[in-house]
Design a protein around this motif. Structure first.
Motif: not given
Length: 170
Positions: A10-18, A21-30, A71-73, A158-161
């Motif tokens: 469940g924690r891994l599924a939540r992290l993958r969802g988060e 959501d966040e990767r496109p923001i980081v990528s777009g800002l970069g 990730v660390e949490r 991919r590692f999380l998957a």
């Protein structure tokens, strides 16, 4: 009662969802900072242009740090103490054998540390005018690591998957 493997899935599924959501923001800002870095280098930017660039750099690092913290949490490796921001960044470049891969490659540590230092300055320097030369240098740090960070976050997803799949098989 939920057993530990189910809770971890469940924690891994939540992290993958988060992360999704966040990767496109980081990528777009970069990508946006890459465009701004060129503008900062080609012209003498005015105060408004410097402010926009500074805010984008601040948001980039804050979004990336949010990903790293999640990730660390999830893996119970969250740093604590006065230097936790830097410890979080350093920890993200380390593999935790038997627990997780490194989230980011070691090569991004120094440039991202400079971006972290800028973010700290930006958050606390209310009355200081921004220096275009220094800001352009920080923007170049983001440009330098942007592709590697984006690729690393994709590889970590991919590692999380794969980790989730292995847990399902057990």
């Amino acid at each position: 009662m939920v057993d530990e493997p189910s809770a971890m899935r469940g924690r891994l599924a939540r992290l993958r969802g988060e992360l999704a959501d966040e990767r496109p923001i980081v990528s777009g800002l970069g990508a946006e900072i890459a465009g701004l870095a060129g503008e900062l280098a080609r012209q003498a930017p005015d105060a408004a242009q410097l402010a926009v660039a500074a805010v984008r750099i601040h948001r980039y690092y804050t979004a990336l740090e949010s990903v790293l913290l999640r990730v660390e949490r999830t893996f119970a490796a969250e740093p604590a103490g006065g230097d936790w921001h830097l410890d979080l960044l350093r920890g993200a470049t380390r593999e935790l054998p038997g627990i997780r891969l490194a989230v980011l490659p070691r090569a991004v540590l120094d440039p991202l540390h400079e971006v972290l230092r800028f973010r700290h300055f930006f958050r606390h320097a209310y009355a200081i005018a921004l220096d275009g030369t220094k800001l352009a240098k920080v923007a170049r740090h983001v440009v330098t690591v942007h592709a590697d960070v984006d690729a690393a976050l994709g590889a970590f997803d991919r590692f999380l998957a794969e980790l989730s799949e292995r847990m399902d098989e057990e």
